[in-house]
Motif scaffolding. Structure first.
Motif, PDB file in Angstrom:
ATOM      1  N   ASN A  27     -35.238   8.812  16.266  1.00 40.51           N
ATOM      2  CA  ASN A  27     -35.922   7.779  15.942  1.00 40.51           C
ATOM      3  C   ASN A  27     -36.582   6.788  16.904  1.00 40.51           C
ATOM      4  OD1 ASN A  27     -36.411   9.665  13.513  1.00 40.51           O
ATOM      5  ND2 ASN A  27     -35.287   8.773  12.177  1.00 40.51           N
ATOM      6  N   LEU A  28     -36.311   6.109  16.999  1.00 42.24           N
ATOM      7  CA  LEU A  28     -35.953   4.433  17.343  1.00 42.24           C
ATOM      8  C   LEU A  28     -36.891   4.651  18.274  1.00 42.24           C
ATOM      9  CD1 LEU A  28     -32.698   2.898  16.315  1.00 42.24           C
ATOM     10  CD2 LEU A  28     -35.325   2.035  15.247  1.00 42.24           C
ATOM     11  N   ARG A  29     -35.945   5.667  19.467  1.00 45.50           N
ATOM     12  CA  ARG A  29     -36.667   5.863  20.557  1.00 45.50           C
ATOM     13  C   ARG A  29     -38.369   6.511  20.760  1.00 45.50           C
ATOM     14  NH1 ARG A  29     -33.262  10.361  22.187  1.00 45.50           N
ATOM     15  NH2 ARG A  29     -32.003   8.993  22.016  1.00 45.50           N
ATOM     16  N   ASN A  30     -38.732   7.474  19.214  1.00 45.74           N
ATOM     17  CA  ASN A  30     -39.814   7.840  19.979  1.00 45.74           C
ATOM     18  C   ASN A  30     -40.633   7.008  18.892  1.00 45.74           C
ATOM     19  OD1 ASN A  30     -39.400  10.410  20.543  1.00 45.74           O
ATOM     20  ND2 ASN A  30     -39.791  11.600  19.026  1.00 45.74           N
ATOM     21  N   TYR A  31     -40.047   5.717  17.979  1.00 49.03           N
ATOM     22  CA  TYR A  31     -40.902   4.822  18.037  1.00 49.03           C
ATOM     23  C   TYR A  31     -41.841   4.102  19.229  1.00 49.03           C
ATOM     24  CZ  TYR A  31     -39.134   6.091  12.810  1.00 49.03           C
ATOM     25  OH  TYR A  31     -38.957   6.839  12.253  1.00 49.03           O
ATOM     26  N   SER A  32     -40.343   3.648  19.830  1.00 46.82           N
ATOM     27  CA  SER A  32     -40.811   2.556  21.076  1.00 46.82           C
ATOM     28  C   SER A  32     -41.578   3.773  22.202  1.00 46.82           C
ATOM     29  CB  SER A  32     -38.882   2.600  21.624  1.00 46.82           C
ATOM     30  OG  SER A  32     -39.681   2.110  23.073  1.00 46.82           O
ATOM     31  N   ARG A  36     -45.630   2.119  23.282  1.00 45.77           N
ATOM     32  CA  ARG A  36     -45.960   2.525  24.643  1.00 45.77           C
ATOM     33  C   ARG A  36     -46.991   2.778  25.096  1.00 45.77           C
ATOM     34  NH1 ARG A  36     -40.028   2.920  25.328  1.00 45.77           N
ATOM     35  NH2 ARG A  36     -40.821   4.628  26.801  1.00 45.77           N
ATOM     36  N   ARG A  37     -47.760   3.454  23.801  1.00 47.18           N
ATOM     37  CA  ARG A  37     -48.566   4.785  23.571  1.00 47.18           C
ATOM     38  C   ARG A  37     -48.087   5.660  25.198  1.00 47.18           C
ATOM     39  NH1 ARG A  37     -49.043   1.926  20.560  1.00 47.18           N
ATOM     40  NH2 ARG A  37     -51.120   1.404  20.255  1.00 47.18           N
ATOM     41  N   GLY A  44     -52.405  13.313  20.914  1.00 44.99           N
ATOM     42  CA  GLY A  44     -53.894  13.325  21.342  1.00 44.99           C
ATOM     43  C   GLY A  44     -55.054  11.652  20.450  1.00 44.99           C
ATOM     44  N   LEU A  45     -54.042  10.907  20.013  1.00 46.51           N
ATOM     45  CA  LEU A  45     -54.514   9.789  19.662  1.00 46.51           C
ATOM     46  C   LEU A  45     -54.601   8.837  20.119  1.00 46.51           C
ATOM     47  CD1 LEU A  45     -51.826   9.199  16.522  1.00 46.51           C
ATOM     48  CD2 LEU A  45     -54.587  10.227  16.200  1.00 46.51           C
ATOM     49  N   ASP A  46     -55.712   7.999  19.361  1.00 45.25           N
ATOM     50  CA  ASP A  46     -55.941   6.512  20.283  1.00 45.25           C
ATOM     51  C   ASP A  46     -56.624   5.395  19.578  1.00 45.25           C
ATOM     52  OD1 ASP A  46     -57.099   4.240  22.380  1.00 45.25           O
ATOM     53  OD2 ASP A  46     -59.263   5.292  22.643  1.00 45.25           O
ATOM     54  N   PRO A  47     -54.543   4.813  18.909  1.00 47.56           N
ATOM     55  CA  PRO A  47     -54.849   4.504  17.720  1.00 47.56           C
ATOM     56  C   PRO A  47     -56.170   2.737  18.022  1.00 47.56           C
ATOM     57  CG  PRO A  47     -52.485   5.167  18.904  1.00 47.56           C
ATOM     58  CD  PRO A  47     -54.007   5.154  19.156  1.00 47.56           C
ATOM     59  N   GLU A  48     -56.140   2.578  16.976  1.00 47.02           N
ATOM     60  CA  GLU A  48     -57.421   1.191  16.841  1.00 47.02           C
ATOM     61  C   GLU A  48     -56.326   0.032  16.806  1.00 47.02           C
ATOM     62  OE1 GLU A  48     -60.097   1.413  13.382  1.00 47.02           O
ATOM     63  OE2 GLU A  48     -60.879   3.168  13.943  1.00 47.02           O
ATOM     64  N   GLY A  49     -55.370   0.249  15.939  1.00 47.55           N
ATOM     65  CA  GLY A  49     -54.185  -1.179  15.706  1.00 47.55           C
ATOM     66  C   GLY A  49     -53.364  -0.740  16.309  1.00 47.55           C
ATOM     67  N   SER A  50     -52.809  -1.986  17.500  1.00 48.87           N
ATOM     68  CA  SER A  50     -51.414  -2.229  17.543  1.00 48.87           C
ATOM     69  C   SER A  50     -50.091  -2.079  17.461  1.00 48.87           C
ATOM     70  CB  SER A  50     -51.479  -4.064  17.908  1.00 48.87           C
ATOM     71  OG  SER A  50     -50.792  -4.351  16.860  1.00 48.87           O
ATOM     72  N   GLU A  53     -43.131  -1.389  18.278  1.00 50.87           N
ATOM     73  CA  GLU A  53     -42.219  -1.017  17.703  1.00 50.87           C
ATOM     74  C   GLU A  53     -41.957  -1.550  16.250  1.00 50.87           C
ATOM     75  OE1 GLU A  53     -37.794   0.085  19.384  1.00 50.87           O
ATOM     76  OE2 GLU A  53     -39.450  -1.027  20.610  1.00 50.87           O
ATOM     77  N   ALA A  54     -42.460  -2.756  16.156  1.00 50.71           N
ATOM     78  CA  ALA A  54     -41.806  -3.448  14.709  1.00 50.71           C
ATOM     79  C   ALA A  54     -43.038  -2.706  13.623  1.00 50.71           C
ATOM     80  CB  ALA A  54     -42.091  -4.806  14.839  1.00 50.71           C
ATOM     81  N   GLU A  55     -44.342  -2.771  14.195  1.00 50.99           N
ATOM     82  CA  GLU A  55     -45.074  -2.084  12.933  1.00 50.99           C
ATOM     83  C   GLU A  55     -44.554  -0.558  12.864  1.00 50.99           C
ATOM     84  OE1 GLU A  55     -49.096  -4.889  13.936  1.00 50.99           O
ATOM     85  OE2 GLU A  55     -48.659  -3.523  15.264  1.00 50.99           O
ATOM     86  N   VAL A  56     -44.418   0.395  13.869  1.00 49.90           N
ATOM     87  CA  VAL A  56     -44.599   1.387  13.347  1.00 49.90           C
ATOM     88  C   VAL A  56     -42.710   1.576  12.379  1.00 49.90           C
ATOM     89  CG1 VAL A  56     -43.138   3.525  14.779  1.00 49.90           C
ATOM     90  CG2 VAL A  56     -45.179   1.986  15.474  1.00 49.90           C
TER      91      VAL A  56
END
Length: 286
Positions: A27-32, A36-37, A44-50, A53-56
């Motif tokens: 889980n944490l690896r994928n959040y990181s 890092r995009r 396929g996303l291009d998120p608007e927000g920052s 890792e903490a926000e995810v």
């Protein structure tokens, strides 16, 4: 009649929710990676927000039920079964709304073995309710990018649920061929494969547009199917695991209407009660 309590117990017993098999490290690896995009987890996303890792992690704790403790780095992680049941109730509302309007539906999954039956059950019920269950670009070849390079692929349909299949060798003019003995030859298609890519749904939607057909009113899918469709402005909902933050970010930003938190890799038969519950709550039990 399937009570919410029965569904809750089933989720826990099958480890679809509760103490799931996906480890905390994954889980944490994928959040990181998402922070890092990394294209492999963006769907396929291009998120608007920052979405650092903490926000995810905060989002996944709130919407999926993983541990919110950033110091919990190893071992067991969880999906909150209450969140799963509530999300399945919301999915039932989306399915019922689509059925009432006799909307056109496109179903697709990147996890064909475990999740194919779940989507097919919903598709069968929607078809019986008068919805058009779309199967665009069946066996039409397209080039898809994999980590090891591009490969020629096609969409197949299992009970009208789209799955990705790969040509064993690129066929001439895109036509599958058979060997002299009638068995698979060069250009034969593989069995359905696992993918998180948005390319299959983009190809399916492009095929509809090329044929002069309208977009579906709803895409039901996971991973790239949900996010890829939602990113193109198509109503989308589906299933998402605790290591798939992209679907939950897409929901938070309004690209995907609903992400249902659950483990997406348990035994296929375990998801039958979930599809039955959704159809029951939608008033569409068969």
């Amino acid at each position: 009649m399937i009570a919410a309590e029965e569904l809750y117990a089933h989720l826990m017993a099958c480890r679809i929710a509760g103490q799931v098999a996906t480890p905390r490290e994954n889980n944490l690896r994928n959040y990181s990676r998402f922070a890092r995009r990394d294209p492999g987890v963006m769907f396929g996303l291009d998120p608007e927000g920052s979405w650092d890792e903490a926000e995810v992690l905060e989002l996944m704790a709130r919407r999926c039920g993983v541990s919110a403790d950033p110091e919990h780095r190893h071992g067991q992680d969880t999906i909150d079964p209450d969140l799963t049941v509530r999300a399945l109730d919301r999915l039932a509302g989306i399915v019922a709304d689509t059925a009432a309007r006799r909307g056109a539906v496109l179903l697709g999954t990147g996890h064909p073995r475990p999740l194919g039956g779940f989507y097919a059950d919903l598709g069968d019920a929607l078809g019986a309710a008068g919805c058009a269950v779309l199967t665009p670009a069946h066996n039409s070849p397209f080039l898809m990018h994999f980590p090891d390079g591009a490969r020629s692929c096609a969409l197949g349909y299992v009970r009208r649920t789209a799955v990705l299949r790969v040509y064993e060798e690129a066929p001439p003019n895109g036509a599958p061929r058979s060997g002299a003995d009638g068995g698979p030859g060069p250009g034969a298609l593989s069995e359905p494969v696992h993918t998180h890519s948005p390319q299959p749904v983009r190809f399916a939607l492009a095929a509809l547009a090329d044929g002069g057909d309208p977009r579906p009113d709803l895409v039901l899918g996971d991973h790239g199917w949900a996010c890829g469709a939602g990113r193109l402005g198509v109503r989308a909902a589906g299933l998402a695991d605790s290591n798939d933050p992209g679907v939950f970010v897409a929901e938070a930003e309004g690209d995907v209407e609903l992400a249902v938190p659950l483990d997406d890799g348990v035994r296929p038969e375990c998801y039958g009660l979930l599809s039955a519950y959704v159809l029951q709550q939608a008033g569409m039990s068969q």
